[in-house]
Structures are given as C-alpha cells and as structure tokens.
Design a protein around this motif. Sequence first.
Motif, PDB file in Angstrom:
ATOM      1  N   SER A  11      -1.187   2.171   7.010  1.00 57.65           N
ATOM      2  CA  SER A  11      -1.960   2.259   8.215  1.00 57.65           C
ATOM      3  C   SER A  11      -2.286   2.519   9.032  1.00 57.65           C
ATOM      4  CB  SER A  11      -2.338   0.199   7.966  1.00 57.65           C
ATOM      5  OG  SER A  11      -2.804  -0.679   6.969  1.00 57.65           O
ATOM      6  N   ALA A  12      -2.934   2.872   9.823  1.00 57.65           N
ATOM      7  CA  ALA A  12      -2.122   3.684  11.972  1.00 57.65           C
ATOM      8  C   ALA A  12      -3.982   3.257  12.040  1.00 57.65           C
ATOM      9  CB  ALA A  12      -3.007   4.728  11.459  1.00 57.65           C
ATOM     10  N   GLN A  13      -3.554   3.473  13.516  1.00 55.44           N
ATOM     11  CA  GLN A  13      -4.714   3.389  14.252  1.00 55.44           C
ATOM     12  C   GLN A  13      -5.120   4.313  14.957  1.00 55.44           C
ATOM     13  OE1 GLN A  13      -2.695   1.362  17.949  1.00 55.44           O
ATOM     14  NE2 GLN A  13      -3.290  -0.793  16.850  1.00 55.44           N
ATOM     15  N   ALA A  14      -6.785   4.585  15.335  1.00 59.15           N
ATOM     16  CA  ALA A  14      -7.089   6.087  15.879  1.00 59.15           C
ATOM     17  C   ALA A  14      -6.136   6.379  17.220  1.00 59.15           C
ATOM     18  CB  ALA A  14      -8.890   5.001  16.421  1.00 59.15           C
ATOM     19  N   GLY A  15      -5.933   7.704  16.550  1.00 58.98           N
ATOM     20  CA  GLY A  15      -5.056   8.321  18.128  1.00 58.98           C
ATOM     21  C   GLY A  15      -3.444   8.559  16.769  1.00 58.98           C
ATOM     22  N   ASP A  16      -3.211   7.058  15.817  1.00 60.47           N
ATOM     23  CA  ASP A  16      -1.962   7.387  15.225  1.00 60.47           C
ATOM     24  C   ASP A  16      -1.459   9.406  14.079  1.00 60.47           C
ATOM     25  OD1 ASP A  16      -1.047   4.818  16.666  1.00 60.47           O
ATOM     26  OD2 ASP A  16      -0.912   3.936  14.637  1.00 60.47           O
ATOM     27  N   SER A  17      -0.985   8.943  14.285  1.00 59.82           N
ATOM     28  CA  SER A  17      -0.492  10.495  12.833  1.00 59.82           C
ATOM     29  C   SER A  17       0.491   9.653  11.622  1.00 59.82           C
ATOM     30  CB  SER A  17       0.687  11.390  13.684  1.00 59.82           C
ATOM     31  OG  SER A  17       0.607  12.152  14.917  1.00 59.82           O
ATOM     32  N   LEU A  18       0.119   9.884  10.631  1.00 59.03           N
ATOM     33  CA  LEU A  18       0.910   9.737   9.713  1.00 59.03           C
ATOM     34  C   LEU A  18       1.186  11.059   8.683  1.00 59.03           C
ATOM     35  CD1 LEU A  18      -1.350   6.791   8.192  1.00 59.03           C
ATOM     36  CD2 LEU A  18       1.314   6.370   8.787  1.00 59.03           C
ATOM     37  N   ARG A  19       2.964  11.401   8.128  1.00 59.45           N
ATOM     38  CA  ARG A  19       2.588  12.850   7.283  1.00 59.45           C
ATOM     39  C   ARG A  19       2.069  11.827   5.548  1.00 59.45           C
ATOM     40  NH1 ARG A  19       7.884  16.160   7.144  1.00 59.45           N
ATOM     41  NH2 ARG A  19       9.243  14.357   5.582  1.00 59.45           N
ATOM     42  N   HIS A  56       2.194  30.977   3.185  1.00 56.63           N
ATOM     43  CA  HIS A  56       1.873  31.668   4.180  1.00 56.63           C
ATOM     44  C   HIS A  56       0.292  32.007   4.581  1.00 56.63           C
ATOM     45  CE1 HIS A  56       6.173  32.984   4.064  1.00 56.63           C
ATOM     46  NE2 HIS A  56       5.748  33.621   2.339  1.00 56.63           N
ATOM     47  N   THR A  57      -0.283  31.688   4.183  1.00 49.80           N
ATOM     48  CA  THR A  57      -1.606  30.792   3.878  1.00 49.80           C
ATOM     49  C   THR A  57      -1.927  29.956   4.136  1.00 49.80           C
ATOM     50  OG1 THR A  57      -1.973  33.167   3.444  1.00 49.80           O
ATOM     51  CG2 THR A  57      -4.304  31.316   3.932  1.00 49.80           C
ATOM     52  N   THR A  58      -2.880  29.030   4.631  1.00 50.34           N
ATOM     53  CA  THR A  58      -3.303  27.852   4.805  1.00 50.34           C
ATOM     54  C   THR A  58      -5.096  28.000   5.232  1.00 50.34           C
ATOM     55  OG1 THR A  58      -2.896  27.500   6.760  1.00 50.34           O
ATOM     56  CG2 THR A  58      -1.516  26.860   5.249  1.00 50.34           C
ATOM     57  N   TYR A  59      -5.892  27.077   4.203  1.00 49.06           N
ATOM     58  CA  TYR A  59      -7.189  26.456   4.860  1.00 49.06           C
ATOM     59  C   TYR A  59      -7.852  24.938   4.941  1.00 49.06           C
ATOM     60  CZ  TYR A  59     -11.854  26.948   3.761  1.00 49.06           C
ATOM     61  OH  TYR A  59     -13.526  26.767   3.715  1.00 49.06           O
ATOM     62  N   TYR A  60      -8.499  24.329   5.672  1.00 47.32           N
ATOM     63  CA  TYR A  60      -8.592  23.327   6.156  1.00 47.32           C
ATOM     64  C   TYR A  60     -10.252  23.218   6.492  1.00 47.32           C
ATOM     65  CZ  TYR A  60      -3.698  23.662   7.499  1.00 47.32           C
ATOM     66  OH  TYR A  60      -2.656  23.001   8.191  1.00 47.32           O
ATOM     67  N   THR A  61     -11.231  21.949   5.959  1.00 42.19           N
ATOM     68  CA  THR A  61     -12.176  21.825   6.410  1.00 42.19           C
ATOM     69  C   THR A  61     -12.321  21.158   7.350  1.00 42.19           C
ATOM     70  OG1 THR A  61     -13.596  20.659   5.423  1.00 42.19           O
ATOM     71  CG2 THR A  61     -11.367  19.612   5.424  1.00 42.19           C
ATOM     72  N   ASP A  62     -13.378  21.551   8.416  1.00 40.91           N
ATOM     73  CA  ASP A  62     -13.543  21.761   9.416  1.00 40.91           C
ATOM     74  C   ASP A  62     -12.888  20.603   9.907  1.00 40.91           C
ATOM     75  OD1 ASP A  62     -16.859  23.718   9.552  1.00 40.91           O
ATOM     76  OD2 ASP A  62     -14.669  24.289   9.797  1.00 40.91           O
ATOM     77  N   SER A  63     -13.476  19.293   9.654  1.00 41.78           N
ATOM     78  CA  SER A  63     -13.652  18.166  10.100  1.00 41.78           C
ATOM     79  C   SER A  63     -11.598  17.070  10.565  1.00 41.78           C
ATOM     80  CB  SER A  63     -14.160  17.096   9.088  1.00 41.78           C
ATOM     81  OG  SER A  63     -13.104  16.608   8.127  1.00 41.78           O
ATOM     82  N   VAL A  64     -10.947  18.115  10.080  1.00 43.76           N
ATOM     83  CA  VAL A  64      -9.685  18.217  10.151  1.00 43.76           C
ATOM     84  C   VAL A  64      -8.708  19.770  10.105  1.00 43.76           C
ATOM     85  CG1 VAL A  64      -8.970  16.738   7.890  1.00 43.76           C
ATOM     86  CG2 VAL A  64      -8.479  19.277   8.511  1.00 43.76           C
ATOM     87  N   LYS A  65      -9.474  20.010  10.939  1.00 49.10           N
ATOM     88  CA  LYS A  65      -8.601  21.663  11.916  1.00 49.10           C
ATOM     89  C   LYS A  65      -8.210  21.463  13.115  1.00 49.10           C
ATOM     90  CE  LYS A  65     -11.569  25.287   9.871  1.00 49.10           C
ATOM     91  NZ  LYS A  65     -12.390  25.975  10.101  1.00 49.10           N
ATOM     92  N   LEU A  86      -5.676  10.962  14.704  1.00 50.73           N
ATOM     93  CA  LEU A  86      -6.335   9.938  13.127  1.00 50.73           C
ATOM     94  C   LEU A  86      -7.110   9.742  13.662  1.00 50.73           C
ATOM     95  CD1 LEU A  86      -3.473   8.482  10.268  1.00 50.73           C
ATOM     96  CD2 LEU A  86      -5.136  10.056  10.793  1.00 50.73           C
ATOM     97  N   LYS A  87      -8.812   9.563  12.864  1.00 48.30           N
ATOM     98  CA  LYS A  87      -9.915   8.436  13.276  1.00 48.30           C
ATOM     99  C   LYS A  87      -9.609   8.094  12.060  1.00 48.30           C
ATOM    100  CE  LYS A  87     -11.163  13.142  15.465  1.00 48.30           C
ATOM    101  NZ  LYS A  87     -12.120  14.027  15.136  1.00 48.30           N
ATOM    102  N   PRO A  88     -10.653   6.886  12.333  1.00 47.81           N
ATOM    103  CA  PRO A  88     -11.569   6.225  11.590  1.00 47.81           C
ATOM    104  C   PRO A  88     -12.039   7.237   9.966  1.00 47.81           C
ATOM    105  CG  PRO A  88     -11.867   4.585  13.379  1.00 47.81           C
ATOM    106  CD  PRO A  88     -11.039   6.113  13.540  1.00 47.81           C
ATOM    107  N   GLU A  89     -12.880   7.687  10.209  1.00 51.49           N
ATOM    108  CA  GLU A  89     -13.553   8.795   9.193  1.00 51.49           C
ATOM    109  C   GLU A  89     -12.377   9.532   8.607  1.00 51.49           C
ATOM    110  OE1 GLU A  89     -14.767  10.561  13.143  1.00 51.49           O
ATOM    111  OE2 GLU A  89     -14.965   8.185  12.843  1.00 51.49           O
ATOM    112  N   ASP A  90     -11.114   9.222   8.885  1.00 54.12           N
ATOM    113  CA  ASP A  90      -9.906   9.654   7.892  1.00 54.12           C
ATOM    114  C   ASP A  90      -9.296   8.788   7.554  1.00 54.12           C
ATOM    115  OD1 ASP A  90      -9.958  12.304   9.347  1.00 54.12           O
ATOM    116  OD2 ASP A  90      -8.502  11.241  10.139  1.00 54.12           O
TER     117      ASP A  90
END
Length: 124
Positions: A11-19, A56-65, A86-90
């Motif tokens: 669990s995290a709050q908006a704006g936090d980080s997780l790995r 060496h190469t990565t690809y992301y969906t737009d919402s997480v770039k 982080l956002k609630p929609e994550d």
Amino acid sequence: QVQVVESGGGSAQAGDSLRVSCEASGFTFSAYAMGWFRQPPGKEREFVAAINWGGHTTYYTDSVKGRFTISRDNAKNTVYLQMNSLKPEDTAVYYCAAARGPSTTDIVQGEPYWGQGTQVTVSA
C-alpha cells in the motif's frame, strides 16, 4: 519449470514510490525478454513495461512514461519495476512476464509466462 515470482507490492499514498521485483528460475533468463503487466480491479490485464533480453531497450505504455522504470539484472535473474509518483489509478495486481525472444515486442505480442502477481494499492 519456468517460474517467475513477484514481490514488493503493498500500500502507498499518491505521490509515493514502490519497487516491485520479479525473480526468475527454470529458464535461461538472458534469452528472454521480460516485462510487467497489471490488472486493475474490474478491468482487463494491460501492458505496462517491457525490456529486451540484453537490458538495453525498454518500452512503456503512455500512462506510466516518466514515472515507471523497468530494469533487469541478468546476473541475478531479476527484473524490477520502479514506480514513482504513484497515482490511485496505478492500483492493480502487477504481473511479471517472461517471453522467449530478444525484443520488447515478444512481451507485448507473445504468450509469456506469468507469475502470481503482487498487489499494489495507491490511495489518494
């Protein structure tokens, strides 16, 4: 016995980080592209990020770039997803994916092996 095991959710709050981490076993890790998908509550599983077999190469969906970073350590058979701002929609169950092949395309278009997932919950 191809196996990928996710960990690090919580669990995290908006704006936090997780790995979140994914430990792989039962296959030649460096011969596989790796990636992350997620499944929000009530929605279909969606692609998040992918990394080629050499890292060496990565690809992301737009919402997480700009917020998420995928990386891998082939010596440790581990792939990571660093999630910042982080956002609630994550909020979702995050799944590690492994696809035999060199390219991020193999993750997106292939039939990857899946882990059991790890829950990430982000509150406002």
